[in-house]
Scaffold this motif. Structure first.
Motif, mmCIF file in Angstrom:
data_model
loop_
_atom_site.group_PDB
_atom_site.id
_atom_site.type_symbol
_atom_site.label_atom_id
_atom_site.label_comp_id
_atom_site.label_asym_id
_atom_site.label_seq_id
_atom_site.Cartn_x
_atom_site.Cartn_y
_atom_site.Cartn_z
ATOM 1 N N ALA A 91 -24.695 6.683 21.602
ATOM 2 C CA ALA A 91 -24.644 5.448 20.826
ATOM 3 C C ALA A 91 -25.414 5.594 19.515
ATOM 4 N N SER A 92 -26.539 6.287 19.554
ATOM 5 C CA SER A 92 -27.329 6.465 18.333
ATOM 6 C C SER A 92 -26.580 7.335 17.324
ATOM 7 N N PHE A 93 -25.909 8.390 17.824
ATOM 8 C CA PHE A 93 -25.077 9.201 16.932
ATOM 9 C C PHE A 93 -23.944 8.350 16.354
ATOM 10 N N GLY A 94 -23.314 7.531 17.208
ATOM 11 C CA GLY A 94 -22.265 6.649 16.709
ATOM 12 C C GLY A 94 -22.787 5.653 15.695
ATOM 13 N N PHE A 95 -24.018 5.179 15.889
ATOM 14 C CA PHE A 95 -24.674 4.276 14.937
ATOM 15 C C PHE A 95 -24.750 4.948 13.568
ATOM 16 N N GLU A 96 -25.242 6.182 13.551
ATOM 17 C CA GLU A 96 -25.339 6.929 12.284
ATOM 18 C C GLU A 96 -23.959 7.122 11.656
ATOM 19 N N TRP A 97 -23.012 7.533 12.490
ATOM 20 C CA TRP A 97 -21.679 7.844 11.973
ATOM 21 C C TRP A 97 -21.011 6.607 11.391
ATOM 22 N N SER A 98 -21.237 5.459 12.025
ATOM 23 C CA SER A 98 -20.596 4.222 11.545
ATOM 24 C C SER A 98 -21.088 3.838 10.161
ATOM 25 N N PHE A 99 -22.259 4.358 9.774
ATOM 26 C CA PHE A 99 -22.769 4.116 8.417
ATOM 27 C C PHE A 99 -22.572 5.343 7.518
ATOM 28 N N ALA A 100 -21.698 6.273 7.968
ATOM 29 C CA ALA A 100 -21.397 7.490 7.196
ATOM 30 C C ALA A 100 -22.653 8.297 6.911
ATOM 31 N N ALA A 101 -23.581 8.283 7.869
ATOM 32 C CA ALA A 101 -24.837 9.003 7.684
ATOM 33 C C ALA A 101 -24.830 10.344 8.404
ATOM 34 N N VAL A 102 -23.630 10.851 8.753
ATOM 35 C CA VAL A 102 -23.508 12.125 9.455
ATOM 36 C C VAL A 102 -22.647 13.052 8.588
ATOM 37 N N GLY A 103 -23.200 14.229 8.222
ATOM 38 C CA GLY A 103 -22.468 15.145 7.350
ATOM 39 C C GLY A 103 -21.328 15.853 8.059
ATOM 40 N N ASP A 104 -21.535 16.339 9.268
ATOM 41 C CA ASP A 104 -20.524 17.112 9.985
ATOM 42 C C ASP A 104 -20.446 16.613 11.433
ATOM 43 N N PRO A 105 -19.679 15.555 11.673
ATOM 44 C CA PRO A 105 -19.628 14.994 13.026
ATOM 45 C C PRO A 105 -19.059 15.973 14.049
ATOM 46 N N GLU A 106 -18.140 16.855 13.634
ATOM 47 C CA GLU A 106 -17.570 17.803 14.584
ATOM 48 C C GLU A 106 -18.651 18.731 15.128
ATOM 49 N N ARG A 107 -19.570 19.150 14.270
ATOM 50 C CA ARG A 107 -20.648 20.028 14.722
ATOM 51 C C ARG A 107 -21.558 19.313 15.717
ATOM 52 N N VAL A 108 -21.834 18.041 15.449
ATOM 53 C CA VAL A 108 -22.704 17.280 16.357
ATOM 54 C C VAL A 108 -22.034 17.124 17.715
ATOM 55 N N PHE A 134 -21.777 17.894 23.465
ATOM 56 C CA PHE A 134 -20.849 17.741 24.588
ATOM 57 C C PHE A 134 -21.261 18.667 25.743
ATOM 58 N N GLN A 135 -21.614 18.051 26.871
ATOM 59 C CA GLN A 135 -21.922 18.781 28.095
ATOM 60 C C GLN A 135 -21.054 18.194 29.213
ATOM 61 N N PRO A 136 -20.311 19.019 29.946
ATOM 62 C CA PRO A 136 -19.390 18.474 30.954
ATOM 63 C C PRO A 136 -20.035 17.484 31.914
ATOM 64 N N ALA A 137 -21.268 17.729 32.363
ATOM 65 C CA ALA A 137 -21.900 16.869 33.378
ATOM 66 C C ALA A 137 -22.194 15.474 32.851
ATOM 67 N N THR A 138 -22.439 15.351 31.542
ATOM 68 C CA THR A 138 -22.817 14.048 30.971
ATOM 69 C C THR A 138 -21.838 13.586 29.905
ATOM 70 N N ALA A 139 -20.677 14.238 29.827
ATOM 71 C CA ALA A 139 -19.744 13.943 28.744
ATOM 72 C C ALA A 139 -19.320 12.488 28.715
ATOM 73 N N GLY A 140 -18.953 11.947 29.883
ATOM 74 C CA GLY A 140 -18.463 10.572 29.907
ATOM 75 C C GLY A 140 -19.498 9.569 29.442
ATOM 76 N N ASP A 141 -20.745 9.735 29.874
ATOM 77 C CA ASP A 141 -21.795 8.797 29.481
ATOM 78 C C ASP A 141 -22.096 8.904 27.994
ATOM 79 N N TRP A 142 -22.159 10.139 27.470
ATOM 80 C CA TRP A 142 -22.415 10.323 26.044
ATOM 81 C C TRP A 142 -21.287 9.728 25.218
ATOM 82 N N LEU A 143 -20.037 9.980 25.651
ATOM 83 C CA LEU A 143 -18.890 9.456 24.903
ATOM 84 C C LEU A 143 -18.826 7.924 24.975
#
Length: 773
Positions: free
Chosen positions: A634-651, A656-665
């Motif tokens: 959610a915090s990453f999404g917060f940053e991204w929603s304000f265009a404060a992330v340079g390379d979202p694909e890298r982040v 992305f970790q399989p065990a926690t992917a759903g919760d992070w997403l």
């Protein structure tokens, strides 16, 4: 001094008969009754010709204390009989107790509660000695159906034994000292003329002792000054309502249901319809009436009650009465007989008359109907000339003015001024708890876009009583609703859920003054809230009202702005303090970040909220591996929603970790759903990572993944499905993918089968094991 003390149990027909007989025989000069002394100038109001039961309702309200209490009166109340018989023999009749608003009554909801039950452990011993279940059965055995010849002596013995050496508490001591002044004054003025004193049996021993001390010079009564109602005798002063307080006493209609102990009434006498019959017809007639009432009620509800059943019930009741030493069947004899004849199944809980408490769950339906039959449906009615608080008249006028007084359904469009005005009126009535006004549809949280309301208005038999009781809050509907809502805001404390409800109720009712007062409470509470979820809900409601609430007139108000700013600061402070590693996604705390992001996006400039500081905080949270994955996403999404992330694909690739992917997403999609949807590289990466999971990883992650993708509405999920098909070179209806397989077990079985087939093919060398980079 010819003073006769009669200690009674409130709402006892036997005690009422004793009071009537004593007054008729003695023809006293004075009849003193346990009741609110401040009502003495208004005794004629009690005798206008009401249909009982009625009650004296008393309210009190100041900055520190709220109090409401009732003093119910029915035909067989000893106090009512003392009042009416005393007037009939031309005695001077006076209530002699402290006003019900007095601090001595703190915690007492009903003046005529059985005081002895709060003190006397001896009652339990008496019940064991006589082999009965509770004090109600004991009372019937000793008093109601016993011979009346020596009733006065029996009552003296009973209450002296119950009181014993028990010391009254501070409240009862103050009341008894005050009542003793009235008794002493009447005795002094009456000389050799009879004086009859009717009080609860618990207080009788103390009053007798006080008069004896006064007669011997031990407690010489002080001259209390001029009388409130007469110049002779010099009655004690009646305490006046403090100048800073609001309150008073009014008569209200009452009902047998409210009087019934099985419905929770504090005084305790159960089954008022039975005791009404006992008063009117005596023990034998009351037993017959009880059986008839139960039979009639059950037959009205299509329950089979045969003549043979009634004969069996009567035979059993008479046999039980004989075994229990009763001349006539008592209430519980008849009830036990009916239960034996009419209930054929095993009972899950004890019969309710074996204890003295409100009727609980688990009782047999026939037993419930029996209790209802004994409770009765009688509702009192006030004489038309009875004074009522100003609120009653204002309510009637407001309802008539808006054509809302009668029974009807109303569909209201809140964008139309006429309907909005009617809606505000109905909400003010609702806030006062007046029955018969029910909103079936309409805006409920400030977050829904609902602009229509559907109300069901019915003329309820308790409307007048509730309006009189609500009069304690103010003289007009607007003032009363505002006071009631302000009280809710004060008592809510730091519960922001309740405070948010208060805010929206104030908006619905058009109470802008209350909104300002309530927002002060909210502002203080925000700084003490320890959890994100309720704070986020509050911020979402307040922000919506600040942005869009033209209908209710709260848009861009200063008070709402203050709460928004305080909530944003508190949410950001709490978010940075959350740790604990992997945890399931929490929609409440994710929602708090959504509300915070929306506040910065839509009100940040106007309210001068510090966006850069917020982005620094969420940036630290997003990069902290000790933070639960949903908050990191959610915090990453917060940053991204304000265009404060340079390379979202890298982040995304690094997080992305399989065990926690759903919760992070889940956190990411809640805050940056549109950004994800319109960034092809991120969608491609997510597709690769999810399809690259092995069967075990996928099954573990699947529930959380499903929840995460629910943040996309159906139309956007369809767009995602179309892109997935296109990436695989397929074309067709993407909605078929969304319907999928409804049974997760079938999916799991199919995947397990695929896994076994793949393993067999690899073992036979027919496919090559893929090696991941």
């Amino acid at each position: 001094m010819a003073v006769t003390f009669i200690g009674v149990r409130h709402h006892s027909p036997a005690c009422a008969r004793l009071v009537a007989r004593t007054i008729d025989e003695l023809q006293p000069a004075y009849v003193l009754i346990e009741g609110p002394a401040d009502l003495n100038p208004r005794l004629d109001e009690l005798l206008l010709g009401h249909e009982l039961p009625v009650a004296v309702f008393t309210s009190y309200r100041d900055e520190e204390r709220r109090h409401a209490s009732w003093a119910p009166l029915c035909d067989y109340s000893p106090e009512w009989v003392a009042l009416t018989r005393g007037r009939a023999v031309d005695a001077q009749v006076r209530f002699i107790d402290l006003p019900a608003w007095h601090p001595a009554f703190a915690g007492v909801g009903n003046r005529y509660a059985d005081a002895e039950l709060r003190y006397a452990e001896v009652l339990e011993r008496l019940c064991r000695e006589f082999g009965v279940d509770n004090v109600d059965v004991l009372w019937d055995h000793l008093v109601e159906i016993a011979p009346a010849d020596d009733l006065a002596e029996r009552l003296v013995t009973y209450f002296d034994l119950v009181r014993g050496e028990t010391a009254a508490d501070e409240g009862d001591s103050a009341r008894e000292a005050y009542m003793a002044q009235w008794v002493a004054a009447a005795a002094q003025a009456g000389g050799d003329e009879p004086v009859v004193v009717v009080t609860g049996g618990f207080h009788r021993p103390a009053l007798v002792a006080a008069l004896a001390r006064a007669g011997s010079g031990g407690d010489e009564p002080q001259d209390p000054g001029p009388s409130a109602g007469s110049s002779s005798p010099p009655w004690p002063d009646i305490p006046a309502l403090p100048t800073h307080a609001h309150g008073g006493s009014y008569l209200v209609p009452y009902s047998f249901r409210r009087l019934d102990a099985f419905d929770g009434y504090q005084s305790g006498m159960p089954s008022p319809a039975y005791y009404q019959a006992l008063w009117e017809y005596g023990p034998h007639g009351a037993a017959r009436h009880l059986s008839e009432a139960v039979t009639t009620r059950l037959r009205e509800r299509k329950q089979t009650v045969s003549t043979a059943d009634l004969i069996a019930a009567r035979t059993t009741a008479e046999a039980l009465a004989m075994v229990r030493g009763h001349t006539h069947p008592a209430r519980t004899d008849v009830l036990d007989g009916l239960a034996s004849a009419l209930v054929n199944e095993a009972l899950d809980v004890p019969l309710p008359w074996t204890s003295r408490s409100p009727l609980g769950s688990g009782n047999h339906p026939v037993v419930v109907e029996m209790i209802a039959a004994l409770s009765g449906s009688r509702v009192g009615r006030l004489h038309p000339d009875t004074p009522a608080p100003a609120l009653v008249h204002d309510l009637e006028a407001e309802l008539e003015r808006e054509n809302l007084a009668g029974s009807a359904n109303h569909e209201l469009d809140l964008t139309r001024e006429h309907d909005a005005r009617r809606s505000r009126l109905l909400h003010r009535v609702r806030l006062l708890g007046i029955p018969g006004f029910h909103r079936e549809r309409g805006p409920s949280t400030g977050l829904d876009p609902q602009l229509h309301e559907h109300w069901q208005v019915r003329v309820h038999p308790d409307r007048l009583a509730a309006a009189i009781e609500a009069g304690a809050y103010g003289a007009t509907l607007t003032d009363a609703a505002a006071a009631a809502l302000t009280e809710r805001a004060v008592t809510a404390g730091s519960d922001v859920d309740k405070l948010a409800r208060v805010l929206f109720d104030a908006a619905l009712a058009g109470l802008s003054t209350v909104l300002d007062d309530a927002l002060q409470e909210v502002d203080r509470a925000v700084g003490r809230v320890p959890e994100l979820a309720p704070l986020g809900q509050l911020l979402a409601v307040v922000l919506t009202m600040w942005r869009h609430d033209r209908v209710f007139g709260t848009a861009h108000t200063t008070a709402l702005s203050t709460v928004i700013a305080a909530a944003v600061r508190r949410i950001l402070w709490l978010v940075e303090g959350v740790h604990g590693g992997p945890q399931p996604a929490d929609r409440g705390r994710i929602g708090a970040l959504v509300a915070c992001r929306d506040a910065l996006r839509h009100a940040g400039t106007t309210l001068k909220l510090d966006r850069e500081d917020a982005l620094r905080i969420v940036g630290r949270v997003a990069a902290n591996s000790a933070v639960p994955p949903d908050l990191r996403g959610a915090s990453f999404g917060f940053e991204w929603s304000f265009a404060a992330v340079g390379d979202p694909e890298r982040v995304v690739r690094g997080a992305f970790q399989p065990a926690t992917a759903g919760d992070w997403l889940a956190g990411l999609f809640a805050l940056a759903r549109e950004e994800v949807l319109h960034t092809e590289a991120v969608l491609t990466l997510l597709d690769e990572r999810i399809t690259g999971m092995d069967a075990h990883e996928f099954l573990v992650a699947l529930p959380a993944l499903r929840q995460a993708f629910e943040f996309f509405p159906p139309r956007e999920r369809a767009q995602l499905a179309e892109r997935l098909l296109a990436r695989r070179g397929h074309h067709g209806d993407a909605r078929a993918l969304l319907r999928g397989v409804n049974d997760p077990e079938r999916v799991a079985v199919g995947m397990a089968l695929d896994q076994r087939v793949d393993a067999r093919l690899r073992r036979e060398g027919l496919i090559v094991q893929e090696v991941r980079p």
